[in-house]
Design a protein around this motif. Structure first.
Motif, PDB file in Angstrom:
ATOM      1  N   GLU A 263      72.287 -10.252  72.863  1.00 53.10           N
ATOM      2  CA  GLU A 263      73.194 -10.782  71.850  1.00 53.10           C
ATOM      3  C   GLU A 263      72.545 -10.812  70.468  1.00 53.10           C
ATOM      4  O   GLU A 263      73.187 -10.507  69.456  1.00 53.10           O
ATOM      5  CB  GLU A 263      73.654 -12.188  72.254  1.00 53.10           C
ATOM      6  CG  GLU A 263      74.650 -12.847  71.310  1.00 53.10           C
ATOM      7  CD  GLU A 263      76.000 -12.138  71.263  1.00 53.10           C
ATOM      8  OE1 GLU A 263      76.799 -12.465  70.370  1.00 53.10           O
ATOM      9  OE2 GLU A 263      76.263 -11.259  72.110  1.00 53.10           O
ATOM     10  N   ILE A 264      71.264 -11.169  70.420  1.00 53.85           N
ATOM     11  CA  ILE A 264      70.556 -11.182  69.139  1.00 53.85           C
ATOM     12  C   ILE A 264      70.509  -9.765  68.559  1.00 53.85           C
ATOM     13  O   ILE A 264      70.739  -9.556  67.363  1.00 53.85           O
ATOM     14  CB  ILE A 264      69.130 -11.754  69.313  1.00 53.85           C
ATOM     15  CG1 ILE A 264      69.185 -13.222  69.706  1.00 53.85           C
ATOM     16  CG2 ILE A 264      68.317 -11.592  68.026  1.00 53.85           C
ATOM     17  CD1 ILE A 264      67.856 -13.781  70.199  1.00 53.85           C
ATOM     18  N   ALA A 265      70.212  -8.778  69.409  1.00 53.69           N
ATOM     19  CA  ALA A 265      70.179  -7.385  68.953  1.00 53.69           C
ATOM     20  C   ALA A 265      71.549  -6.943  68.458  1.00 53.69           C
ATOM     21  O   ALA A 265      71.663  -6.245  67.445  1.00 53.69           O
ATOM     22  CB  ALA A 265      69.694  -6.480  70.084  1.00 53.69           C
ATOM     23  N   ARG A 266      72.594  -7.331  69.165  1.00 52.31           N
ATOM     24  CA  ARG A 266      73.946  -6.942  68.758  1.00 52.31           C
ATOM     25  C   ARG A 266      74.319  -7.540  67.413  1.00 52.31           C
ATOM     26  O   ARG A 266      74.923  -6.879  66.557  1.00 52.31           O
ATOM     27  CB  ARG A 266      74.963  -7.399  69.809  1.00 52.31           C
ATOM     28  CG  ARG A 266      76.384  -6.909  69.565  1.00 52.31           C
ATOM     29  CD  ARG A 266      77.370  -7.527  70.522  1.00 52.31           C
ATOM     30  NE  ARG A 266      77.550  -8.945  70.275  1.00 52.31           N
ATOM     31  CZ  ARG A 266      78.309  -9.445  69.307  1.00 52.31           C
ATOM     32  NH1 ARG A 266      78.955  -8.629  68.476  1.00 52.31           N
ATOM     33  NH2 ARG A 266      78.443 -10.743  69.144  1.00 52.31           N
ATOM     34  N   ARG A 267      73.916  -8.790  67.188  1.00 54.85           N
ATOM     35  CA  ARG A 267      74.296  -9.488  65.955  1.00 54.85           C
ATOM     36  C   ARG A 267      73.452  -9.077  64.756  1.00 54.85           C
ATOM     37  O   ARG A 267      73.875  -9.257  63.605  1.00 54.85           O
ATOM     38  CB  ARG A 267      74.187 -11.009  66.156  1.00 54.85           C
ATOM     39  CG  ARG A 267      75.279 -11.594  67.039  1.00 54.85           C
ATOM     40  CD  ARG A 267      75.031 -13.082  67.292  1.00 54.85           C
ATOM     41  NE  ARG A 267      76.133 -13.705  68.021  1.00 54.85           N
ATOM     42  CZ  ARG A 267      77.181 -14.303  67.467  1.00 54.85           C
ATOM     43  NH1 ARG A 267      77.261 -14.368  66.130  1.00 54.85           N
ATOM     44  NH2 ARG A 267      78.135 -14.841  68.195  1.00 54.85           N
ATOM     45  N   THR A 268      72.264  -8.561  65.006  1.00 49.72           N
ATOM     46  CA  THR A 268      71.358  -8.258  63.890  1.00 49.72           C
ATOM     47  C   THR A 268      71.154  -6.768  63.659  1.00 49.72           C
ATOM     48  O   THR A 268      70.681  -6.376  62.585  1.00 49.72           O
ATOM     49  CB  THR A 268      69.978  -8.884  64.137  1.00 49.72           C
ATOM     50  OG1 THR A 268      69.410  -8.322  65.335  1.00 49.72           O
ATOM     51  CG2 THR A 268      70.075 -10.402  64.278  1.00 49.72           C
ATOM     52  N   ASP A 269      71.437  -5.956  64.672  1.00 47.24           N
ATOM     53  CA  ASP A 269      71.175  -4.523  64.580  1.00 47.24           C
ATOM     54  C   ASP A 269      69.688  -4.261  64.342  1.00 47.24           C
ATOM     55  O   ASP A 269      69.314  -3.343  63.609  1.00 47.24           O
ATOM     56  CB  ASP A 269      72.024  -3.887  63.467  1.00 47.24           C
ATOM     57  CG  ASP A 269      72.120  -2.380  63.615  1.00 47.24           C
ATOM     58  OD1 ASP A 269      71.830  -1.870  64.720  1.00 47.24           O
ATOM     59  OD2 ASP A 269      72.478  -1.708  62.631  1.00 47.24           O
ATOM     60  N   ARG A 270      68.844  -5.074  65.000  1.00 47.95           N
ATOM     61  CA  ARG A 270      67.396  -4.961  64.852  1.00 47.95           C
ATOM     62  C   ARG A 270      66.731  -5.064  66.222  1.00 47.95           C
ATOM     63  O   ARG A 270      67.348  -5.475  67.206  1.00 47.95           O
ATOM     64  CB  ARG A 270      66.860  -6.063  63.913  1.00 47.95           C
ATOM     65  CG  ARG A 270      67.430  -5.940  62.506  1.00 47.95           C
ATOM     66  CD  ARG A 270      67.276  -7.216  61.707  1.00 47.95           C
ATOM     67  NE  ARG A 270      65.911  -7.395  61.234  1.00 47.95           N
ATOM     68  CZ  ARG A 270      65.530  -8.462  60.514  1.00 47.95           C
ATOM     69  NH1 ARG A 270      66.403  -9.409  60.189  1.00 47.95           N
ATOM     70  NH2 ARG A 270      64.283  -8.563  60.099  1.00 47.95           N
ATOM     71  N   SER A 271      65.453  -4.703  66.272  1.00 39.42           N
ATOM     72  CA  SER A 271      64.729  -4.660  67.545  1.00 39.42           C
ATOM     73  C   SER A 271      64.486  -6.059  68.094  1.00 39.42           C
ATOM     74  O   SER A 271      64.075  -6.970  67.364  1.00 39.42           O
ATOM     75  CB  SER A 271      63.388  -3.949  67.369  1.00 39.42           C
ATOM     76  OG  SER A 271      63.574  -2.603  67.009  1.00 39.42           O
ATOM     77  N   VAL A 272      64.719  -6.204  69.401  1.00 43.40           N
ATOM     78  CA  VAL A 272      64.466  -7.457  70.109  1.00 43.40           C
ATOM     79  C   VAL A 272      63.740  -7.118  71.406  1.00 43.40           C
ATOM     80  O   VAL A 272      64.170  -6.222  72.149  1.00 43.40           O
ATOM     81  CB  VAL A 272      65.771  -8.217  70.421  1.00 43.40           C
ATOM     82  CG1 VAL A 272      65.469  -9.526  71.156  1.00 43.40           C
ATOM     83  CG2 VAL A 272      66.555  -8.506  69.147  1.00 43.40           C
ATOM     84  N   TYR A 273      62.654  -7.842  71.691  1.00 36.41           N
ATOM     85  CA  TYR A 273      61.915  -7.646  72.929  1.00 36.41           C
ATOM     86  C   TYR A 273      62.346  -8.707  73.934  1.00 36.41           C
ATOM     87  O   TYR A 273      62.249  -9.894  73.670  1.00 36.41           O
ATOM     88  CB  TYR A 273      60.410  -7.723  72.701  1.00 36.41           C
ATOM     89  CG  TYR A 273      59.603  -7.659  73.981  1.00 36.41           C
ATOM     90  CD1 TYR A 273      59.547  -6.483  74.722  1.00 36.41           C
ATOM     91  CD2 TYR A 273      58.926  -8.771  74.454  1.00 36.41           C
ATOM     92  CE1 TYR A 273      58.825  -6.421  75.903  1.00 36.41           C
ATOM     93  CE2 TYR A 273      58.192  -8.719  75.630  1.00 36.41           C
ATOM     94  CZ  TYR A 273      58.148  -7.539  76.354  1.00 36.41           C
ATOM     95  OH  TYR A 273      57.450  -7.477  77.531  1.00 36.41           O
TER      96      TYR A 273
END
Length: 324
Positions: A263-273
């Motif tokens: 969800e964090i990746a979807r909302r930010t369009d940035r890399s999440v581990y």
């Protein structure tokens, strides 16, 4: 952010085996992480392993069942291996030390790395894959000098374990947990931002715990809500973390929970581990997955019975193969 896990390292080494020079007698790992790659490769090849100092001093750390060398016990072909080459400084130093040593004229030295950057290719004779920057590996993510200070880190599930349901009472038991839980990892570099869904009222205990365990950070960002009940009712953990990530110049968010990471990746369009899945989530992959899901949904809407029939046949076939 380009990422490779230890599982990726093993898989890439196995794919690399047919392209390696034949008849390698000895693998020399370039400390430190080159020893990780060297151990894996030497086991697959079933040949001896040593580190750079051991090689120059004629010491072998681990001996395989096969050692194809001349009668004097001198290896004929040696692979000097690092896990990765970025600028080439470590490999250049290794070359210089080997060039300065007195080695038998029959010993051939091959320099290799599992991963190289585009500019690092010139420093090796062989490599498995090109991994461009920005990049980080599973064996150094929590201590990477260029990544940790520029990253957001979740706390529970990353720096320490999650509380049990009994401990998570938003009262005395939870304060005891926050104050006494053992760390899972202590990054060796200061974390840029610790972003936690812990409530703001637990800041004193959290700050004291971080200081006690030597975990350095730039900023501790906590959820400013009155109680656990309100936090659960809102259910906005990922949205809150994504908002913080969007507002800072971090290059990575390290999240314990996989669904929140998505969800964090979807909302930010940035890399999440995702610590839970040991996976680097990238928005371009999410976009592809979303398009595939939409395509399957469109097919289902146009022909629901046909899709269900094909799915049932597939499951039946798979079960039959597994039971045979």
């Amino acid at each position: 952010m380009n990422y490779r896990s230890i599982a990726d390292l093993d898989a890439d080494i196995k794919r690399w085996l047919p392209a390696l020079p034949r008849d390698i007698d000895l693998v020399v790992g370039v400390p430190r992480s080159g020893l990780l790659a060297g151990t894996i490769l030497s086991l697959h090849l079933n040949v001896p392993l040593t580190d750079l100092d051991g090689f120059l001093e004629s010491r072998v750390l681990a001996t395989g069942a096969r050692f194809d060398a001349d009668p004097d016990g001198v290896p004929n072909r040696v692979l000097v291996l690092d896990d990765s080459v970025l600028t080439g400084s470590a490999m250049t130093e290794a070359r210089a030390r080997i060039d300065a040593a007195t080695l038998p004229a029959t010993t051939e030295i091959v320099f290799g790395a599992v991963y190289v950057s585009p500019q690092g290719k010139q420093h090796v004779d062989t490599y498995a894959d090109v991994v461009a920057e920005p990049r980080v590996f599973g064996w150094n993510l929590m201590h990477h000098p260029g990544v940790v200070p520029k990253s957001c880190f979740d706390l529970d599930g990353v720096l320490c374990r999650d509380p049990t349901p009994k401990e998570n009472d938003d009262g005395a038991r939870y304060r005891e947990f926050v104050s006494t839980v053992d760390p899972l990892v202590v990054p060796s570099k200061p974390i840029g931002w610790i972003v936690t869904a812990r409530l703001e009222k637990y800041r004193p205990e959290t700050e004291a715990w971080l200081a006690r365990h030597g975990i350095e950070y730039g900023e501790l960002i906590m959820l400013d809500l009155p109680d656990k009940e309100t936090r659960q009712r809102l259910g906005a953990h990922a949205a809150y973390k994504a908002a913080v990530y969007n507002e800072c110049d971090a290059v990575l968010f390290v999240e314990s929970d996989h669904e929140q990471a998505l969800e964090i990746a979807r909302r930010t369009d940035r890399s999440v581990y995702s610590v839970e899945h040991d996976q680097m989530i990238r928005q371009d992959r999410l976009t592809v997955a979303r398009r595939e899901s939409q395509w399957h949904l469109k097919r289902f809407r146009s022909d629901p019975l046909g899709v269900l029939g094909r799915a049932g046949a597939y499951v039946t076939t798979r079960l039959a193969r597994l039971s045979s």
